[in-house]
Design a protein around this motif. Structure first.
Motif, PDB file in Angstrom:
ATOM      1  N   THR A 102       0.822  -1.205   0.000  1.00  0.00           N
ATOM      2  CA  THR A 102       0.000   0.000   0.000  1.00  0.00           C
ATOM      3  C   THR A 102       0.857   1.256   0.000  1.00  0.00           C
ATOM      4  O   THR A 102       2.050   1.218   0.332  1.00  0.00           O
ATOM      5  N   TYR A 103       0.215   2.341  -0.345  1.00  0.00           N
ATOM      6  CA  TYR A 103       0.801   3.671  -0.240  1.00  0.00           C
ATOM      7  C   TYR A 103       0.026   4.402   0.850  1.00  0.00           C
ATOM      8  O   TYR A 103      -1.194   4.426   0.831  1.00  0.00           O
ATOM      9  N   ARG A 104       0.737   4.984   1.807  1.00  0.00           N
ATOM     10  CA  ARG A 104       0.114   5.832   2.827  1.00  0.00           C
ATOM     11  C   ARG A 104       0.552   7.250   2.527  1.00  0.00           C
ATOM     12  O   ARG A 104       1.744   7.547   2.562  1.00  0.00           O
ATOM     13  N   LEU A 105      -0.420   8.080   2.235  1.00  0.00           N
ATOM     14  CA  LEU A 105      -0.054   9.432   1.856  1.00  0.00           C
ATOM     15  C   LEU A 105      -0.848  10.466   2.623  1.00  0.00           C
ATOM     16  O   LEU A 105      -2.025  10.253   2.928  1.00  0.00           O
ATOM     17  N   PRO A 106      -0.179  11.566   2.939  1.00  0.00           N
ATOM     18  CA  PRO A 106      -0.905  12.662   3.590  1.00  0.00           C
ATOM     19  C   PRO A 106      -1.895  13.238   2.582  1.00  0.00           C
ATOM     20  O   PRO A 106      -1.576  13.400   1.406  1.00  0.00           O
ATOM     21  N   ALA A 107      -3.093  13.507   3.052  1.00  0.00           N
ATOM     22  CA  ALA A 107      -4.128  13.990   2.142  1.00  0.00           C
ATOM     23  C   ALA A 107      -5.058  14.942   2.876  1.00  0.00           C
ATOM     24  O   ALA A 107      -5.084  14.995   4.100  1.00  0.00           O
ATOM     25  N   VAL A 108      -5.812  15.668   2.106  1.00  0.00           N
ATOM     26  CA  VAL A 108      -6.850  16.533   2.650  1.00  0.00           C
ATOM     27  C   VAL A 108      -8.160  15.759   2.578  1.00  0.00           C
ATOM     28  O   VAL A 108      -8.539  15.250   1.515  1.00  0.00           O
ATOM     29  N   LEU A 109      -8.807  15.644   3.711  1.00  0.00           N
ATOM     30  CA  LEU A 109     -10.107  14.982   3.781  1.00  0.00           C
ATOM     31  C   LEU A 109     -11.205  16.021   3.590  1.00  0.00           C
ATOM     32  O   LEU A 109     -11.258  17.009   4.327  1.00  0.00           O
ATOM     33  N   LEU A 110     -12.033  15.814   2.602  1.00  0.00           N
ATOM     34  CA  LEU A 110     -13.240  16.612   2.450  1.00  0.00           C
ATOM     35  C   LEU A 110     -14.259  15.965   3.376  1.00  0.00           C
ATOM     36  O   LEU A 110     -14.959  15.024   3.026  1.00  0.00           O
ATOM     37  N   ALA A 111     -14.273  16.451   4.618  1.00  0.00           N
ATOM     38  CA  ALA A 111     -15.033  15.803   5.688  1.00  0.00           C
ATOM     39  C   ALA A 111     -16.529  16.087   5.606  1.00  0.00           C
ATOM     40  O   ALA A 111     -17.337  15.251   5.999  1.00  0.00           O
ATOM     41  N   GLN A 112     -16.884  17.263   5.129  1.00  0.00           N
ATOM     42  CA  GLN A 112     -18.293  17.641   4.982  1.00  0.00           C
ATOM     43  C   GLN A 112     -18.441  18.408   3.680  1.00  0.00           C
ATOM     44  O   GLN A 112     -17.545  19.173   3.283  1.00  0.00           O
ATOM     45  N   PHE A 113     -19.578  18.224   3.041  1.00  0.00           N
ATOM     46  CA  PHE A 113     -19.853  18.887   1.771  1.00  0.00           C
ATOM     47  C   PHE A 113     -21.365  18.985   1.656  1.00  0.00           C
ATOM     48  O   PHE A 113     -22.044  17.961   1.587  1.00  0.00           O
ATOM     49  N   GLY A 114     -21.893  20.201   1.698  1.00  0.00           N
ATOM     50  CA  GLY A 114     -23.346  20.304   1.667  1.00  0.00           C
ATOM     51  C   GLY A 114     -23.851  21.587   1.051  1.00  0.00           C
ATOM     52  O   GLY A 114     -23.295  22.658   1.261  1.00  0.00           O
ATOM     53  N   ARG A 115     -24.913  21.453   0.293  1.00  0.00           N
ATOM     54  CA  ARG A 115     -25.620  22.589  -0.302  1.00  0.00           C
ATOM     55  C   ARG A 115     -26.836  22.907   0.548  1.00  0.00           C
ATOM     56  O   ARG A 115     -27.412  22.031   1.177  1.00  0.00           O
ATOM     57  N   ASN A 116     -27.248  24.168   0.516  1.00  0.00           N
ATOM     58  CA  ASN A 116     -28.436  24.592   1.242  1.00  0.00           C
ATOM     59  C   ASN A 116     -29.664  24.398   0.347  1.00  0.00           C
ATOM     60  O   ASN A 116     -29.751  24.982  -0.730  1.00  0.00           O
ATOM     61  N   PHE A 117     -30.581  23.568   0.797  1.00  0.00           N
ATOM     62  CA  PHE A 117     -31.801  23.301   0.044  1.00  0.00           C
ATOM     63  C   PHE A 117     -33.003  24.049   0.605  1.00  0.00           C
ATOM     64  O   PHE A 117     -34.135  23.749   0.239  1.00  0.00           O
ATOM     65  N   SER A 118     -32.758  25.019   1.478  1.00  0.00           N
ATOM     66  CA  SER A 118     -33.848  25.825   2.026  1.00  0.00           C
ATOM     67  C   SER A 118     -34.534  26.579   0.892  1.00  0.00           C
ATOM     68  O   SER A 118     -33.882  27.054  -0.039  1.00  0.00           O
ATOM     69  N   GLU A 119     -35.843  26.699   0.987  1.00  0.00           N
ATOM     70  CA  GLU A 119     -36.593  27.450  -0.022  1.00  0.00           C
ATOM     71  C   GLU A 119     -36.199  28.920  -0.027  1.00  0.00           C
ATOM     72  O   GLU A 119     -36.366  29.610  -1.037  1.00  0.00           O
ATOM     73  N   ARG A 120     -35.670  29.416   1.092  1.00  0.00           N
ATOM     74  CA  ARG A 120     -35.271  30.820   1.194  1.00  0.00           C
ATOM     75  C   ARG A 120     -33.871  31.064   0.651  1.00  0.00           C
ATOM     76  O   ARG A 120     -33.431  32.204   0.552  1.00  0.00           O
ATOM     77  N   SER A 121     -33.146  30.011   0.302  1.00  0.00           N
ATOM     78  CA  SER A 121     -31.774  30.156  -0.161  1.00  0.00           C
ATOM     79  C   SER A 121     -31.689  30.083  -1.676  1.00  0.00           C
ATOM     80  O   SER A 121     -32.397  29.306  -2.312  1.00  0.00           O
ATOM     81  N   LYS A 122     -30.812  30.880  -2.224  1.00  0.00           N
ATOM     82  CA  LYS A 122     -30.526  30.802  -3.649  1.00  0.00           C
ATOM     83  C   LYS A 122     -29.831  29.467  -3.905  1.00  0.00           C
ATOM     84  O   LYS A 122     -29.064  28.983  -3.079  1.00  0.00           O
ATOM     85  N   SER A 123     -30.067  28.888  -5.034  1.00  0.00           N
ATOM     86  CA  SER A 123     -29.487  27.583  -5.343  1.00  0.00           C
ATOM     87  C   SER A 123     -28.028  27.710  -5.781  1.00  0.00           C
ATOM     88  O   SER A 123     -27.652  28.649  -6.479  1.00  0.00           O
ATOM     89  N   LEU A 124     -27.224  26.773  -5.345  1.00  0.00           N
ATOM     90  CA  LEU A 124     -25.833  26.648  -5.770  1.00  0.00           C
ATOM     91  C   LEU A 124     -25.665  25.203  -6.218  1.00  0.00           C
ATOM     92  O   LEU A 124     -26.032  24.276  -5.490  1.00  0.00           O
ATOM     93  N   SER A 125     -25.124  24.992  -7.397  1.00  0.00           N
ATOM     94  CA  SER A 125     -24.978  23.619  -7.892  1.00  0.00           C
ATOM     95  C   SER A 125     -23.869  22.901  -7.139  1.00  0.00           C
ATOM     96  O   SER A 125     -22.936  23.528  -6.616  1.00  0.00           O
TER      97      SER A 125
END
Length: 190
Positions: A102-125
């Motif tokens: 195996t290869y063990r490499l330092p990496a950046v974890l994208l731990a959270q990723f979320g869009r706002n689906f509130s009706e009051r929020s403008k949409s972001l893809s």
């Protein structure tokens, strides 16, 4: 559109109150992603265990469009499951552990990723939010080291297809979430 580091917001007078007002307007289809923002992001920022970024649009009010959280972590990749192109890149900055293949490499974890689906929020893809994530990640690793960002997600076809369309590759790694749900890991070169 603005991208604000939560820890910078918290340094301002009434910053936590402002954040709580923003996070109250955040609605996500993934309960864990919404819960992290509303109940754990402030503590994680204060403890420096992760960095949460708020993506918003400011008009007559602040509209929280989405957010993401980054952390550093080691990623383990099995040599036998990597393409020759992936191996060529990985071998430039990490060595094979012959005992584990195996290869063990330092990496950046994208731990959270979320869009706002509130009706009051403008949409972001999702693609627009991922573009911001990868730009920020590239900037971060240029100041330190690394070449990889990875994430853990539920093995749902729609999620896998989306992340693959953003340049992520599925690994053979499976992990359990804190709630014992099976997750898969995906990685991307930056």
């Amino acid at each position: 559109m603005e991208t604000t580091l939560l820890s910078d917001m918290l340094k301002k007078k009434d910053g936590e109150i402002q954040f709580n007002g923003l996070s109250d307007t955040f609605v996500c289809r993934n309960e864990d992603v919404e819960n992290f923002l509303k109940n754990k992001a402030v503590q994680s920022s204060k403890l420096y265990t992760s960095a949460t970024y708020l993506v918003s649009e400011v008009t007559d009010r602040i509209d929280l469009l989405g957010y993401f959280t980054l952390a550093t972590k080691m990623l383990t990749l099995n040599h036998d499951n990597l393409s020759s192109k992936q191996l060529k890149v990985i071998k430039r900055f990490v060595s094979l552990d012959a005992d584990t293949n195996t290869y063990r490499l330092p990496a950046v974890l994208l731990a959270q990723f979320g869009r706002n689906f509130s009706e009051r929020s403008k949409s972001l893809s999702g693609n627009a939010l991922m573009k911001i994530v990868l730009e920020r990640t590239e900037k971060a690793v240029s100041l330190t080291s690394g070449k990889v960002v990875f994430l853990e997600c539920e093995p749902k076809r729609k999620l896998l297809d989306f992340y693959q369309s953003c340049g992520f590759f599925l690994t053979d790694n499976a992990v359990l979430s804190k709630s014992s749900r099976r997750l898969v890991q995906m990685f991307c070169f930056i």
